[in-house]
Design an enzyme around this catalytic site. Structure first.
Site, PDB file in Angstrom:
ATOM      1  N   CYS A 119      14.959  13.260 -17.656  1.00 55.78           N
ATOM      2  CA  CYS A 119      13.910  12.469 -18.296  1.00 55.78           C
ATOM      3  C   CYS A 119      13.919  11.051 -17.741  1.00 55.78           C
ATOM      4  CB  CYS A 119      14.094  12.438 -19.813  1.00 55.78           C
ATOM      5  SG  CYS A 119      15.569  11.549 -20.347  1.00 55.78           S
ATOM      6  N   CYS A 156      17.101   9.106 -18.097  1.00 59.02           N
ATOM      7  CA  CYS A 156      18.082   9.419 -17.046  1.00 59.02           C
ATOM      8  C   CYS A 156      17.822   8.556 -15.815  1.00 59.02           C
ATOM      9  CB  CYS A 156      17.994  10.895 -16.659  1.00 59.02           C
ATOM     10  SG  CYS A 156      18.417  12.045 -17.966  1.00 59.02           S
ATOM     11  N   ASP A 183     -11.532 -10.874   9.087  1.00 64.52           N
ATOM     12  CA  ASP A 183     -11.445 -11.560  10.374  1.00 64.52           C
ATOM     13  C   ASP A 183     -12.610 -11.070  11.242  1.00 64.52           C
ATOM     14  OD1 ASP A 183     -10.080 -13.143  12.445  1.00 64.52           O
ATOM     15  OD2 ASP A 183      -9.787 -11.187  13.388  1.00 64.52           O
ATOM     16  N   ASP A 203      -6.522  -7.787  12.507  1.00 62.14           N
ATOM     17  CA  ASP A 203      -5.912  -6.862  13.464  1.00 62.14           C
ATOM     18  C   ASP A 203      -5.042  -7.529  14.518  1.00 62.14           C
ATOM     19  OD1 ASP A 203      -7.922  -8.113  14.971  1.00 62.14           O
ATOM     20  OD2 ASP A 203      -8.113  -6.360  16.265  1.00 62.14           O
ATOM     21  N   ASP A 225      -3.341 -12.976  13.013  1.00 65.54           N
ATOM     22  CA  ASP A 225      -3.720 -12.675  11.630  1.00 65.54           C
ATOM     23  C   ASP A 225      -2.508 -12.424  10.743  1.00 65.54           C
ATOM     24  OD1 ASP A 225      -6.463 -12.768  12.248  1.00 65.54           O
ATOM     25  OD2 ASP A 225      -6.455 -10.684  12.900  1.00 65.54           O
TER      26      ASP A 225
END
Length: 753
Positions: free
Chosen positions: A13, A16, A435, A637, A641
């Site tokens: 559970c 635990c 961007d 990308d 950036d």
């Protein structure tokens, strides 16, 4: 610091999971541990100079559980043999116990009908409702079928904690031993003016129902990892190598970097590599989510597990084993599935005190019932009902199951989500910053105009192009690449450069053929005190048409300029409109000049633009938006950036970009298609809604169930919850939560018109 993942066994559970998490976090040198109850894994960050994996394993074992490390080499092997054998054995034992328990419980239920209904039912044999017969039938269910409950409860007791097994062991033991006492000493109850009723069927049926619920729960939980299994199943089993002029088929694990591999039409590409001979179209949908096949030729990269369609080709292996794109995707998905969402903190806090609180409530229930009624049987029924119904499993499963399915579904759509926190934050995004170069545009600029101060007379254009391209050859900027490619197309011979320097966000300079050459922005030329008035009109004209104009100065005098255009991606405009319809503010960020930036923004429908922003200023621009109390996502990308991606609340990297940008991001769009942003946000919203539904039902179940089990309705309606019904409700509450999470497997991105 190092990271490792441990496979856990013995948890039943959420309490635990909390116990294991606390045990590992208490080990000196462990900086962070997240236990995923649904995946049965612990993701751990630790200092190898202070502690090691065996020490962490010992801490888990001391807490009453077991653990073993998952090796990186097992990444693409899926579930190892030992784990499969363990799971199969566990399931087999559960089925055996449920079968035995089911048969005995049915007999006990039939034998208890006269007591339960108060009617004389002659068709039921007298021996079947004899207390001694019921004792004999119940004992193997109580102590064989329910053995694990006692073992786990005793382990929890030794570490001064309590779990779901504690509640079940206490509840069923109370029913069993009360019945045993009534069987052995019926005169005691008669002397008190009470019936010597027994509740053997309650103990047996509750244990059987809970074990049956665990079978359903385990099978349902197994489906949450379908995405991982699908990804692993994508890989080819063998590769056809070219060695010594011969074609040989070898197992995938025998492929090495540098091997030459032949792929025929219809075959899966075994590993990542670069085409050296032949052309083809390749279906990359299973990795990138892009449905349109991609044309490939010599020099192009290919991705392992994608499917070759039309032509045969040879390629050189560049990444194998755990370094392939597929392996990295699987690893990222596993890490995300093992992470913990902030929304889960409330559930963790609740489960931390929940079981002890339930035990206290059950004792209080017994005292109140016995004090007011003096009826030991009714007091026992209410107490056992509270213990049985108050299982915190549903709370523990509410978040991780949804996260596992959601992140897996993202991978199927070409969206890699690094963790549950990223998934939750994406749900809250208010402003999304795009961007320009490589994100809104193709990122493959080309020279469209080349204008010199002195025109083309006496070869001035060729001379200037040689100086400019020679200088730009030393730069990695996309615009520099466009200049070099333009010169190569003109068959201009390039020369060496001395003292090359790149000025971030401004331009480049160096000594070429004894001339000081400087190429860059208008602002930088002004800083260098270079008069550009001769080129001002041409520059403005290029920028009006959305082209980037770079100025070329030689020996401190303006000599020319180039107009460079970067085509807008076909989906950019559509994506921007869709994001705006989703209630998001869309912002464009670029280092380009204001006029060009405005032209591009106007074409795609963006109103707010930050232009002429240097790479080192991008992160501060994100901070500026965050100061407006907005949850900001940044999409980019490039290397420049990375700081902005890290600064944003949610960093989204275009998968076709640099590794640095991807590493700094929270979400990666493998295909590079901007529409993946829409899918990512929609998936985030669907996942968080699913988690909220799970948490709501889990909380309501316990909030409503415990008072009803305690007998709050009895004074009004004379109705008391039977522990058998409580056991059934508890057993299937977890199954219902997991089943609800599995609905996410049907997720599909919705088109926004």
């Amino acid at each position: 610091m190092e990271n490792t993942t441990l496979k856990l066994r013995g948890m039943s559970c959420a309490a635990c999971a909390n116990s294991v998490e606390n045990a590992i976090n208490s080990v000196p040198g462990v900086s962070e541990c997240i236990v995923n109850f649904s995946a049965e894994q612990a993701t751990i960050k630790y200092n190898p100079k202070i502690t090691d994996i065996p020490t962490i394993q010992n801490a888990v074992e001391a807490a009453g559980y077991s653990a073993y490390p998952l090796q990186k080499q097992q990444l693409l092997a899926g579930e190892d043999d030992s784990e499969k054998i363990y799971r199969q054995r566990q399931l087999r034992q559960l089925i055996q116990k449920v079968t035995v328990g089911g048969i005995i419980s049915s007999l006990l239920l039939i034998g208890s009908l006269p007591m339960m209904t108060g009617l004389n039912l002659p068709f039921i044999p007298a021996w079947l409702h004899n207390p001694w017969t019921q004792l004999i039938l119940t004992t193997p269910v109580q102590f064989w079928c329910g053995y694990s409950f006692y073992i786990n409860a005793s382990k929890a007791f030794k570490r001064h904690s309590a779990t779901m097994d504690t509640l079940i062991a206490l509840g069923t033991s109370a029913a069993y031993f009360y019945s045993l006492f009534a069987t052995l000493f019926p005169g005691f109850f008669i002397s008190q003016g009470m019936m010597a009723d027994v509740y053997y069927e309650t103990a047996a049926i509750v244990i059987t129902l809970i074990l049956l619920g665990r079978i359903f729960e385990n099978r349902a939980k197994g489906k949450t990892s379908d995405a991982i299994r699908k990804l692993i199943g994508l890989q080819a089993k063998t590769a056809r190598l070219i060695r010594n002029g011969q074609e040989i088929d070898v197992p995938l694990e025998d492929v090495q970097i540098g091997d030459i591999i032949l792929v025929r039409p219809g075959e899966k590409i075994p590993v990542d590599g670069e085409i050296i001979e032949g052309t083809s179209t390749i279906d990359e949908a299973m990795i990138t989510g892009e449905s349109v096949p991609v044309k490939k030729q010599p020099g192009n990269e290919v991705i392992g597990a994608t499917i070759n369609q039309t032509g045969s080709f040879k390629f050189k292996a560049t990444r194998v084993g755990t370094d392939t794109v597929l392996a990295q995707i699987v690893q990222l998905v596993q890490q995300a599935q093992g992470s913990k969402a902030p929304i889960q903190r409330l559930a963790d806090q609740v489960t931390g005190w929940f079981v002890p609180a339930v035990i206290a409530i059950s004792l209080l229930t017994f005292i109140i019932w016995f004090d007011f009624t003096g009826n030991l049987s009714l007091s026992l029924i209410a107490t056992v009902g509270v213990l049985i119904i108050a299982c915190p499993c549903a709370l523990g499963l509410a978040t991780p199951t949804s996260v596992m399915v959601g992140t897996g579904k993202g991978a199927e759509n070409g969206i890699l989500i690094k963790g549950a926190e990223s998934l939750e934050l994406a749900y809250k995004i208010q402003t999304i910053v795009l961007d320009k170069t490589g994100t809104i545009t193709q990122g493959k600029p080309t020279v469209t105009d080349f204008i010199t101060v002195h025109g083309t007379a006496a070869g001035n254009e060729i001379k200037l192009l040689k100086l400019a391209a020679s200088l730009e050859r030393n730069s990695e900027h996309p615009l520099a690449e466009a200049v070099v490619k333009y010169a190569q197309n003109q068959e201009v011979d390039l020369t060496n450069v001395i003292d090359f320097a790149a000025i971030s966000g401004s331009g480049v300079q160096g000594l070429v053929d004894n001339h000081i050459v400087q190429i860059g922005t208008e602002k930088w030329m002004e800083e260098l005190n270079i008069d550009i008035s001769e080129m001002q009109e041409q520059k403005q004209r290029l920028e009006y048409f959305g082209k980037t104009a770079i100025l070329i100065a030689v020996d401190g005098t303006i000599q020319g300029l180039m107009g460079i255009a970067d085509a807008i991606k076909p989906t950019s405009s559509q994506t921007v409109k869709a994001l705006q319809k989703m209630g998001l503010e869309v912002v464009m960020l670029t280092g380009d000049n204001q006029r060009t930036a405005n032209t591009i923004a106007r074409e795609v429908g963006i109103d707010r633009v930050f232009a002429e922003v240097r790479p080192d200023q991008k992160a501060s621009t994100i901070q500026r938006l965050q100061k407006e109390r907005k949850i900001v996502a940044m999409v980019g990308d490039g290397i420049n950036d990375a700081p902005a991606l890290a600064q944003a609340d949610v960093g989204i990297a275009i998968g076709t970009g640099t590794d640095i940008a991807i590493a700094a991001s929270d979400i990666t769009l493998i295909s590079g298609d901007l529409q993946g942003i829409i899918t990512a946000i929609q998936l985030s919203r669907a996942t968080i809604r699913n988690i909220q539904q799970n948490l709501f039902f889990a909380f309501i179940y316990n909030v409503a169930g415990i008072p009803i089990a305690a007998g709050i309705l009895f004074p009004f309606f004379g109705w008391l919850l039977n522990p058998i019904i409580a056991g059934a409700a508890m057993a299937f509450s977890s199954v219902s939560v997991v089943t609800n999470a599995l609905r996410l497997r049907k997720f599909q991105a919705k088109a926004i018109i």
